[in-house]
Write a protein that holds these residues in place. Structure first.
Motif, PDB file in Angstrom:
ATOM      1  N   VAL A  34     -62.001  -2.420  -2.524  1.00 34.26           N
ATOM      2  CA  VAL A  34     -63.190  -1.911  -3.193  1.00 34.26           C
ATOM      3  C   VAL A  34     -64.378  -2.149  -2.271  1.00 34.26           C
ATOM      4  N   PRO A  35     -65.083  -1.082  -1.872  1.00 35.12           N
ATOM      5  CA  PRO A  35     -66.232  -1.278  -0.977  1.00 35.12           C
ATOM      6  C   PRO A  35     -67.350  -2.049  -1.666  1.00 35.12           C
ATOM      7  N   ASP A  36     -68.187  -2.684  -0.871  1.00 37.72           N
ATOM      8  CA  ASP A  36     -69.290  -3.481  -1.409  1.00 37.72           C
ATOM      9  C   ASP A  36     -70.165  -2.673  -2.361  1.00 37.72           C
ATOM     10  N   GLU A  37     -70.327  -1.405  -2.092  1.00 34.78           N
ATOM     11  CA  GLU A  37     -71.204  -0.574  -2.921  1.00 34.78           C
ATOM     12  C   GLU A  37     -70.682  -0.403  -4.343  1.00 34.78           C
ATOM     13  N   ASP A  38     -69.385  -0.724  -4.552  1.00 34.64           N
ATOM     14  CA  ASP A  38     -68.798  -0.592  -5.883  1.00 34.64           C
ATOM     15  C   ASP A  38     -68.559  -1.933  -6.567  1.00 34.64           C
ATOM     16  N   ARG A  39     -69.111  -2.970  -6.005  1.00 37.33           N
ATOM     17  CA  ARG A  39     -69.154  -4.261  -6.715  1.00 37.33           C
ATOM     18  C   ARG A  39     -70.320  -4.199  -7.696  1.00 37.33           C
ATOM     19  N   ILE A  40     -70.062  -4.479  -8.988  1.00 36.08           N
ATOM     20  CA  ILE A  40     -71.108  -4.425 -10.010  1.00 36.08           C
ATOM     21  C   ILE A  40     -71.904  -5.719  -9.922  1.00 36.08           C
ATOM     22  N   GLU A  41     -73.085  -5.626  -9.319  1.00 38.61           N
ATOM     23  CA  GLU A  41     -73.820  -6.821  -8.914  1.00 38.61           C
ATOM     24  C   GLU A  41     -74.274  -7.691 -10.075  1.00 38.61           C
ATOM     25  N   GLY A  42     -74.412  -7.122 -11.276  1.00 39.74           N
ATOM     26  CA  GLY A  42     -74.892  -7.903 -12.413  1.00 39.74           C
ATOM     27  C   GLY A  42     -73.823  -8.635 -13.187  1.00 39.74           C
ATOM     28  N   VAL A  43     -72.559  -8.535 -12.759  1.00 40.05           N
ATOM     29  CA  VAL A  43     -71.479  -9.272 -13.418  1.00 40.05           C
ATOM     30  C   VAL A  43     -71.098 -10.444 -12.535  1.00 40.05           C
ATOM     31  N   ASN A  44     -71.562 -11.630 -12.918  1.00 42.76           N
ATOM     32  CA  ASN A  44     -71.331 -12.828 -12.111  1.00 42.76           C
ATOM     33  C   ASN A  44     -70.701 -13.964 -12.897  1.00 42.76           C
ATOM     34  N   SER A  45     -70.372 -13.715 -14.147  1.00 45.00           N
ATOM     35  CA  SER A  45     -69.695 -14.712 -14.977  1.00 45.00           C
ATOM     36  C   SER A  45     -69.131 -14.000 -16.196  1.00 45.00           C
ATOM     37  N   PHE A  46     -68.293 -14.697 -16.937  1.00 52.20           N
ATOM     38  CA  PHE A  46     -67.743 -14.088 -18.150  1.00 52.20           C
ATOM     39  C   PHE A  46     -68.842 -13.803 -19.157  1.00 52.20           C
ATOM     40  N   GLN A  47     -69.898 -14.590 -19.145  1.00 54.08           N
ATOM     41  CA  GLN A  47     -70.995 -14.384 -20.080  1.00 54.08           C
ATOM     42  C   GLN A  47     -71.659 -13.028 -19.881  1.00 54.08           C
ATOM     43  N   ASP A  48     -71.606 -12.504 -18.659  1.00 50.27           N
ATOM     44  CA  ASP A  48     -72.208 -11.193 -18.413  1.00 50.27           C
ATOM     45  C   ASP A  48     -71.448 -10.081 -19.124  1.00 50.27           C
ATOM     46  N   THR A  49     -70.148 -10.271 -19.314  1.00 51.08           N
ATOM     47  CA  THR A  49     -69.392  -9.261 -20.064  1.00 51.08           C
ATOM     48  C   THR A  49     -69.817  -9.245 -21.526  1.00 51.08           C
ATOM     49  N   ASN A  50     -70.322 -10.367 -22.020  1.00 50.91           N
ATOM     50  CA  ASN A  50     -70.751 -10.433 -23.424  1.00 50.91           C
ATOM     51  C   ASN A  50     -71.968  -9.569 -23.714  1.00 50.91           C
ATOM     52  N   LYS A  51     -72.754  -9.247 -22.660  1.00 52.45           N
ATOM     53  CA  LYS A  51     -73.872  -8.332 -22.854  1.00 52.45           C
ATOM     54  C   LYS A  51     -73.353  -6.966 -23.309  1.00 52.45           C
ATOM     55  N   VAL A  52     -72.221  -6.585 -22.753  1.00 52.12           N
ATOM     56  CA  VAL A  52     -71.604  -5.311 -23.106  1.00 52.12           C
ATOM     57  C   VAL A  52     -70.869  -5.431 -24.430  1.00 52.12           C
ATOM     58  N   LEU A  53     -70.137  -6.505 -24.608  1.00 51.90           N
ATOM     59  CA  LEU A  53     -69.348  -6.679 -25.831  1.00 51.90           C
ATOM     60  C   LEU A  53     -70.218  -6.780 -27.073  1.00 51.90           C
ATOM     61  N   ALA A  54     -71.450  -7.259 -26.920  1.00 50.73           N
ATOM     62  CA  ALA A  54     -72.350  -7.352 -28.072  1.00 50.73           C
ATOM     63  C   ALA A  54     -72.608  -5.982 -28.667  1.00 50.73           C
ATOM     64  N   VAL A  55     -72.785  -4.981 -27.814  1.00 53.86           N
ATOM     65  CA  VAL A  55     -73.007  -3.617 -28.289  1.00 53.86           C
ATOM     66  C   VAL A  55     -71.696  -2.991 -28.751  1.00 53.86           C
TER      67      VAL A  55
END
Length: 433
Positions: free
Chosen positions: A261-282
């Motif tokens: 996966v090239p660097d440009e496709d790393r999702i920079e705002g996901v740096n812990s499991f807690q970041d997935t909870n931002k999405v799961l909340a919705v």
């Protein structure tokens, strides 16, 4: 003992196994091809009055499309466990992909408007609702909330138009409820990352153009997010067969062997499991509205069926026990809508907590299960036939009861919030928060 049959010749099945397909119009004599699905009769407390004009408009638009375009074909595809790809342009015309995301060609709906749209799709077909939810409220929302500006510009417009399809891969063969313990790994190399591991139960994955993959960074031991293209070398997706529910949804097993996966496709705002909870909340709010929509549809089907089918010379709707069951179903739907509506308002005001979302999802799915069981009973023998739609909805509720957090795990999330104790950690790690 083997019983001979005069029709069983040359290994052929007896002729009575070659009956024509069931004509559902025999059960619904007043129905026409354009009215496979009955009119909505479940808004008994007039909750529509709580909606803004634009939210009412999206409800009517989605309802009309689903009843006309999807209702006539869904049983056929459900039985075959295939996805109706030809229906994607019709779903795209609804303008609901991207939900609450603003800009980038997305509709920027209120969370209430997005929830209403989810329910209206699920009212007619839960699988189509899941397809949109995975694509929109999980994959697209991850890019919108956690992705770079370049990623948003690059991917969201096409995804919003359903010209490209996405999936969201968190669950693994050995880790479902304990999703924070992922084994899939991402190792930094020159110019990008190498992904190794497996994912399971990933909806849309067999045909998705983009796969949002979560993996553990081998350097930080934290969960990171990546956008993987469907043709990436080392990526294999296999369809999961023999499901009893959401059969139209194409769930897959994903295997990654040295996927770059090239660097440009790393999702920079996901740096812990807690970041997935931002999405799961919705997404958990959206999932709570799926069983609301399914229950609305079950009630509508039973409401029509009981009035049109007769036994002992009278409509089934005239019998006391049937009325009691129908009213119990209607009561459930009214309460479920109110809880779902309140969840949306809490989210809009910034007051919704993980416990709120989890309690809403768990309680609503529990009530939906009861509603589906009562509906199945009301249809008698026809209640086990997918042709009559209630049996299909009955089965489709089972995976929804489990995904986005099982009933038990969601109750424990709420329990942790109200008591201060996390009971679903290993016993040696339990402590007061």
């Amino acid at each position: 003992m083997t019983r001979s049959n005069p029709d069983d010749k040359n290994g052929k099945m007896p002729s009575y196994f070659n009956l024509p397909p069931l004509d559902v119009s025999l059960a619904f004599p007043q129905a026409t091809p354009a009215s496979t699905f009955p009119p909505c009769a479940s808004d008994y407390f007039q909750y529509d009055d709580l909606l803004k004009p634009e939210e009412k408009a999206i409800r009517l638009k989605v309802r009309a499309c689903m009843e006309k375009e999807i209702a006539p074909i869904m049983t056929k595809y459900w039985e075959k466990a295939e996805f109706p790809f030809h229906a994607i342009p019709k779903l795209a015309e609804l303008g609901i992909s991207g939900g609450t995301i603003k800009g980038y060609g997305c509709p920027g709906l209120s969370i209430t408007g997005s929830a209403i749209a989810t329910a209206e799709v699920a009212r007619v077909d839960a699988s189509c609702s899941t397809f949109i939810l995975v694509h929109s409220s999980l994959a697209m929302l991850t890019i919108a909330l956690c992705g770079s500006e370049a990623q948003k510009q690059k991917y969201l417009p096409s995804l919003a138009q359903l010209k490209t399809i996405a999936c969201w891969a968190l669950t693994e063969p050995d880790y479902g409820s304990d999703a924070s313990a992922l084994k899939t790994i991402a190792t930094k190399v020159e110019g990008g990352w190498i992904l190794e591991g497996q994912k399971r139960w990933i909806g849309n994955s067999t045909f998705a153009d983009l796969l949002v993959i979560f993996a553990r960074n081998t350097s930080t031991n934290q969960i990171n997010g990546y956008i993987v293209k469907k043709d990436a070398p080392g990526l294999t997706v296999t369809k999961i067969e023999n499901k009893i529910g959401l059969r139209i949804v194409q769930n897959g097993d994903i295997v990654m062997k040295k996927v770059f996966v090239p660097d440009e496709d790393r999702i920079e705002g996901v740096n812990s499991f807690q970041d997935t909870n931002k999405v799961l909340a919705v997404s958990r709010v959206m999932v709570a509205w799926q069983p609301i929509g399914i229950s609305m549809g079950i009630y509508d089907m039973c409401h029509r069926y009981l009035k049109e089918r007769k036994q002992f010379g009278a409509p089934l709707a005239s019998f006391q026990i049937n009325q009691q069951k129908l009213v119990q179903m209607l009561s459930n739907v009214q309460a479920m809508i109110l809880v779902g509506w309140r969840l949306c308002k809490l989210y809009e005001s910034g007051k919704m907590t993980p416990g709120h979302a989890s309690l809403g999802k768990s309680w609503i799915t529990l009530r939906a299960r009861e509603t589906a069981a009562l509906g199945r009973e009301l249809l008698g023998g026809n209640g086990i036939l997918s042709d009559f739609l209630v049996a299909k909805a009955f089965c489709d509720l089972e995976p929804i009861y489990t995904y986005e957090g099982t009933y038990e795990i969601n109750t424990l999330v709420t329990g942790r919030e109200v008591t201060g104790f996390a009971s679903f950690k290993p016993a040696t790690q339990r402590s007061k928060m």
